[in-house]
Design a protein around this motif. Structure first.
Motif, PDB file in Angstrom:
ATOM      1  N   LEU A  52       0.786  -1.116  -0.034  1.00  0.00           N
ATOM      2  CA  LEU A  52      -0.477  -0.265  -0.389  1.00  0.00           C
ATOM      3  C   LEU A  52       0.506   1.458  -0.148  1.00  0.00           C
ATOM      4  CD1 LEU A  52      -2.664   1.238   0.138  1.00  0.00           C
ATOM      5  CD2 LEU A  52      -2.637   0.873   2.653  1.00  0.00           C
ATOM      6  N   VAL A  53       2.173   1.164   0.695  1.00  0.00           N
ATOM      7  CA  VAL A  53       3.211   2.069   0.639  1.00  0.00           C
ATOM      8  C   VAL A  53       3.354   2.930  -0.248  1.00  0.00           C
ATOM      9  CG1 VAL A  53       4.981   3.566   1.932  1.00  0.00           C
ATOM     10  CG2 VAL A  53       2.922   2.001   3.634  1.00  0.00           C
ATOM     11  N   SER A  54       4.149   1.621  -1.407  1.00  0.00           N
ATOM     12  CA  SER A  54       4.705   1.553  -2.252  1.00  0.00           C
ATOM     13  C   SER A  54       2.916   1.982  -3.437  1.00  0.00           C
ATOM     14  CB  SER A  54       4.532   0.831  -2.878  1.00  0.00           C
ATOM     15  OG  SER A  54       5.608   0.127  -4.450  1.00  0.00           O
ATOM     16  N   ASP A  55       1.956   1.342  -3.599  1.00  0.00           N
ATOM     17  CA  ASP A  55       1.252   2.274  -4.266  1.00  0.00           C
ATOM     18  C   ASP A  55       0.885   3.706  -4.225  1.00  0.00           C
ATOM     19  OD1 ASP A  55       1.158  -0.119  -5.663  1.00  0.00           O
ATOM     20  OD2 ASP A  55      -0.833  -0.421  -4.594  1.00  0.00           O
ATOM     21  N   HIS A  56       1.233   4.244  -3.206  1.00  0.00           N
ATOM     22  CA  HIS A  56       0.758   5.503  -2.794  1.00  0.00           C
ATOM     23  C   HIS A  56       2.362   6.223  -3.075  1.00  0.00           C
ATOM     24  CE1 HIS A  56      -3.301   5.480  -0.656  1.00  0.00           C
ATOM     25  NE2 HIS A  56      -2.887   4.503  -0.152  1.00  0.00           N
ATOM     26  N   SER A  57       3.299   5.914  -2.694  1.00  0.00           N
ATOM     27  CA  SER A  57       4.444   6.473  -2.644  1.00  0.00           C
ATOM     28  C   SER A  57       4.495   6.964  -5.176  1.00  0.00           C
ATOM     29  CB  SER A  57       5.744   5.614  -2.374  1.00  0.00           C
ATOM     30  OG  SER A  57       5.518   5.153  -1.329  1.00  0.00           O
ATOM     31  N   ALA A  58       4.259   5.761  -5.368  1.00  0.00           N
ATOM     32  CA  ALA A  58       4.679   5.870  -7.003  1.00  0.00           C
ATOM     33  C   ALA A  58       3.644   6.650  -7.464  1.00  0.00           C
ATOM     34  CB  ALA A  58       3.845   4.347  -7.346  1.00  0.00           C
ATOM     35  N   ALA A  59       2.284   7.115  -7.084  1.00  0.00           N
ATOM     36  CA  ALA A  59       0.849   7.824  -7.682  1.00  0.00           C
ATOM     37  C   ALA A  59       1.537   9.294  -6.878  1.00  0.00           C
ATOM     38  CB  ALA A  59       0.125   7.345  -6.936  1.00  0.00           C
ATOM     39  N   CYS A  60       2.362   9.684  -6.023  1.00  0.00           N
ATOM     40  CA  CYS A  60       2.370  10.887  -5.468  1.00  0.00           C
ATOM     41  C   CYS A  60       4.007  11.242  -6.256  1.00  0.00           C
ATOM     42  CB  CYS A  60       3.047  10.555  -4.125  1.00  0.00           C
ATOM     43  SG  CYS A  60       2.093  10.348  -2.792  1.00  0.00           S
ATOM     44  N   LEU A  61       5.000  10.326  -6.562  1.00  0.00           N
ATOM     45  CA  LEU A  61       5.937  10.788  -7.979  1.00  0.00           C
ATOM     46  C   LEU A  61       5.424  11.186  -8.960  1.00  0.00           C
ATOM     47  CD1 LEU A  61       8.279   8.557  -6.347  1.00  0.00           C
ATOM     48  CD2 LEU A  61       8.724  11.033  -5.767  1.00  0.00           C
ATOM     49  N   THR A  62       4.373   9.912  -9.606  1.00  0.00           N
ATOM     50  CA  THR A  62       4.370  10.489 -10.998  1.00  0.00           C
ATOM     51  C   THR A  62       3.278  11.521 -11.033  1.00  0.00           C
ATOM     52  OG1 THR A  62       3.727   8.002 -10.880  1.00  0.00           O
ATOM     53  CG2 THR A  62       1.950   9.041 -12.713  1.00  0.00           C
ATOM     54  N   HIS A  63       2.882  12.445 -10.300  1.00  0.00           N
ATOM     55  CA  HIS A  63       1.449  12.972  -9.934  1.00  0.00           C
ATOM     56  C   HIS A  63       2.950  14.298  -9.980  1.00  0.00           C
ATOM     57  CE1 HIS A  63      -2.330  11.653 -10.657  1.00  0.00           C
ATOM     58  NE2 HIS A  63      -1.663  11.011  -8.561  1.00  0.00           N
ATOM     59  N   THR A  64       4.108  14.008  -9.627  1.00  0.00           N
ATOM     60  CA  THR A  64       5.079  15.287  -8.796  1.00  0.00           C
ATOM     61  C   THR A  64       5.394  15.500 -10.207  1.00  0.00           C
ATOM     62  OG1 THR A  64       5.175  14.852  -6.815  1.00  0.00           O
ATOM     63  CG2 THR A  64       7.023  15.599  -7.427  1.00  0.00           C
ATOM     64  N   ARG A  65       5.641  14.732 -10.606  1.00  0.00           N
ATOM     65  CA  ARG A  65       7.189  14.552 -12.097  1.00  0.00           C
ATOM     66  C   ARG A  65       5.962  14.772 -13.704  1.00  0.00           C
ATOM     67  NH1 ARG A  65       9.399   9.292 -14.112  1.00  0.00           N
ATOM     68  NH2 ARG A  65      10.730  10.614 -15.100  1.00  0.00           N
ATOM     69  N   LEU A  66       4.342  15.064 -13.412  1.00  0.00           N
ATOM     70  CA  LEU A  66       3.540  15.442 -14.605  1.00  0.00           C
ATOM     71  C   LEU A  66       3.955  17.349 -13.690  1.00  0.00           C
ATOM     72  CD1 LEU A  66       0.582  13.394 -14.653  1.00  0.00           C
ATOM     73  CD2 LEU A  66       2.437  13.146 -16.422  1.00  0.00           C
ATOM     74  N   LEU A  67       3.469  17.194 -13.212  1.00  0.00           N
ATOM     75  CA  LEU A  67       3.608  18.393 -12.097  1.00  0.00           C
ATOM     76  C   LEU A  67       4.949  19.596 -12.805  1.00  0.00           C
ATOM     77  CD1 LEU A  67       1.436  18.620  -8.940  1.00  0.00           C
ATOM     78  CD2 LEU A  67       0.975  19.925 -11.221  1.00  0.00           C
ATOM     79  N   ASP A  68       5.608  18.738 -12.326  1.00  0.00           N
ATOM     80  CA  ASP A  68       7.449  19.659 -13.300  1.00  0.00           C
ATOM     81  C   ASP A  68       7.886  19.435 -14.381  1.00  0.00           C
ATOM     82  OD1 ASP A  68       8.171  19.786 -10.841  1.00  0.00           O
ATOM     83  OD2 ASP A  68       8.878  17.863 -11.002  1.00  0.00           O
ATOM     84  N   ARG A  69       6.914  19.105 -15.485  1.00  0.00           N
ATOM     85  CA  ARG A  69       7.123  18.752 -17.264  1.00  0.00           C
ATOM     86  C   ARG A  69       5.956  20.155 -17.523  1.00  0.00           C
ATOM     87  NH1 ARG A  69       7.467  12.838 -18.156  1.00  0.00           N
ATOM     88  NH2 ARG A  69       9.131  11.997 -17.249  1.00  0.00           N
ATOM     89  N   LEU A  70       4.830  20.302 -16.855  1.00  0.00           N
ATOM     90  CA  LEU A  70       4.059  21.472 -17.307  1.00  0.00           C
ATOM     91  C   LEU A  70       5.214  22.756 -18.211  1.00  0.00           C
ATOM     92  CD1 LEU A  70       1.586  22.048 -14.556  1.00  0.00           C
ATOM     93  CD2 LEU A  70       1.117  20.586 -16.786  1.00  0.00           C
ATOM     94  N   PRO A  71       4.285  23.449 -18.417  1.00  0.00           N
ATOM     95  CA  PRO A  71       5.360  24.382 -19.031  1.00  0.00           C
ATOM     96  C   PRO A  71       5.446  25.862 -17.563  1.00  0.00           C
ATOM     97  CG  PRO A  71       4.140  23.842 -20.971  1.00  0.00           C
ATOM     98  CD  PRO A  71       3.892  23.009 -19.409  1.00  0.00           C
TER      99      PRO A  71
END
Length: 384
Positions: free
Chosen positions: A54-73
């Motif tokens: 469960l912690v791994s899934d939540h960590s993966a989701a958080c990191l995924t959203h973080t990477r998507l935000l960092d790629r925004l113009p």
């Protein structure tokens, strides 16, 4: 006991893996690991495995959203704006509103508050009546008859020049004139003798020679007068009453060659009117000309003297130069202007004293008065 769980960005598996025996793996790229360390036991219960997943899934989701935000113009800009907005709305709304109103007030004052716009320039304090003394011919300075600061009158000799070629030419013409005049005496005597003897043909010959000699004498006399006048001009005289304004004029000119048209010294009349000779940047001339056309009169001026910077004097702009030129002491081109003032208001008048003048060009917005140079620069660069 140590357990290491990979964190993968991607779609999670449909079935939960039986950690550590289940060989089904999550799909996607591995971007990190969770490390679990257990000190008092070497067993890893099923409940702990589920928590780890469960912690791994939540960590993966958080990191995924973080990477998507960092790629925004322009994300750093939006993040900064978000922090400012959060700061304003969380606990500092009153302060934020006060700052915003203050900025609006400042912007309004900068835009609508009228202020005196004045064009500045630097120049010199000079007498209105002044003359430059030029060398009339190529010559050598033989004698300087005045010193700097000396009072002179109109027609007074200032400098004596020497031109050996002119002197030699004057002597040659004078000798030729003397020879031709002697020849006329001889021809007249010979003609009278021929008349007495009744030699008509010889009389005619003598008349022709005498007429030719008289023409040559007339021509030589005219040449001699021109050369004599040039020699007379080698004694350079003052054109006006005044004082010698050139510093150390005797040391500068003594025994040196000069060219025709070269300035030898300056004569100025300190008893007459005075004026300011000021240089103004050419890119400010539009304000001067527009205000002058609007008022149809002279523009008011305030100025200070470098010798007395605490005292302000008043004058009027009356002459604006017709051309701009490059000045070595300033950046860019400048235009000469002349400013009149009442010399009775200035206690100490010193020729060439440095002045700083401010010419009133009417009312403009406070923002333009403070940042006009930057605004004009942007307009010129962007063609606004």
């Amino acid at each position: 006991m140590v357990a290491i769980q990979p964190i993968r960005i991607g779609k999670p598996p449909t079935e939960k893996p039986d950690f550590p025996n289940n060989k089904k793996k999550r799909s996607g790229n591995t971007i990190g690991f969770l490390v679990i360390e257990k000190m008092n036991d070497d067993r890893f219960e099923q409940s702990r495995r589920e928590v780890l997943e469960l912690v791994s899934d939540h960590s993966a989701a958080c990191l995924t959203h973080t990477r998507l935000l960092d790629r925004l113009p322009m994300f750093p800009l939006w993040r900064t704006a978000g922090r400012i907005t959060g700061w304003m709305y969380d606990r500092h709304f009153g302060k934020s509103l006060a700052i915003l109103l203050g900025l609006c007030l400042v912007a309004g004052l900068m835009t609508w508050l009228p202020w005196d716009y004045r064009v500045t320039g630097t120049g010199r304090l000079m007498p209105a009546l002044q003359r430059e003394i030029f060398a009339p011919w190529d010559a050598e300075v033989e004698e300087v008859l005045v010193t700097d600061g000396q009072e002179v009158s109109q027609g007074q000799a200032l400098v004596v020049l020497k031109n050996k070629e002119l002197e030699a030419e004057e002597i040659r013409l004078r000798n030729l004139l003397s020879e031709k005049k002697t020849a006329t005496y001889t021809l007249r005597a010979s003609r009278e003798k021929a008349v007495k003897l009744g030699q008509e043909q010889e009389v005619l010959d003598y008349d022709g020679q005498l007429a030719e000699t008289l023409v040559e004498i007339e021509h030589l006399t005219l040449q001699h007068e021109i050369v004599a006048k040039r020699l007379d001009h080698l004694t350079v005289r003052s054109q006006i009453d005044g004082i010698v304004a050139t510093f150390q004029v005797e040391q500068i000119l003594r025994n040196r060659p000069v060219s025709r048209g070269e300035v030898l010294m300056e004569i100025m009349d300190p008893q007459g009117d005075w004026r300011l000779e000021v240089q103004v940047d050419d890119y400010r001339m539009g304000h001067l000309m527009a205000q002058r056309r609007k008022l149809q009169s002279e523009l008011p001026v305030e100025f200070i003297l470098a010798t007395e910077p605490t005292q302000t004097y008043n004058g009027q702009l009356n002459v604006i130069g017709t051309r701009a030129y490059a000045d070595e002491t300033q950046q860019g081109n400048v235009v000469d202007v002349q400013i009149q003032f009442n010399k009775q208001e200035v206690p100490e008048l010193r020729i060439g004293a440095e002045v700083k003048a401010k010419i009133d060009c009417g009312k403009k917005s406070l923002g333009y008065v403070l940042f006009g140079d930057m605004i004009d620069y942007l307009r010129s660069q962007l063609w606004l």
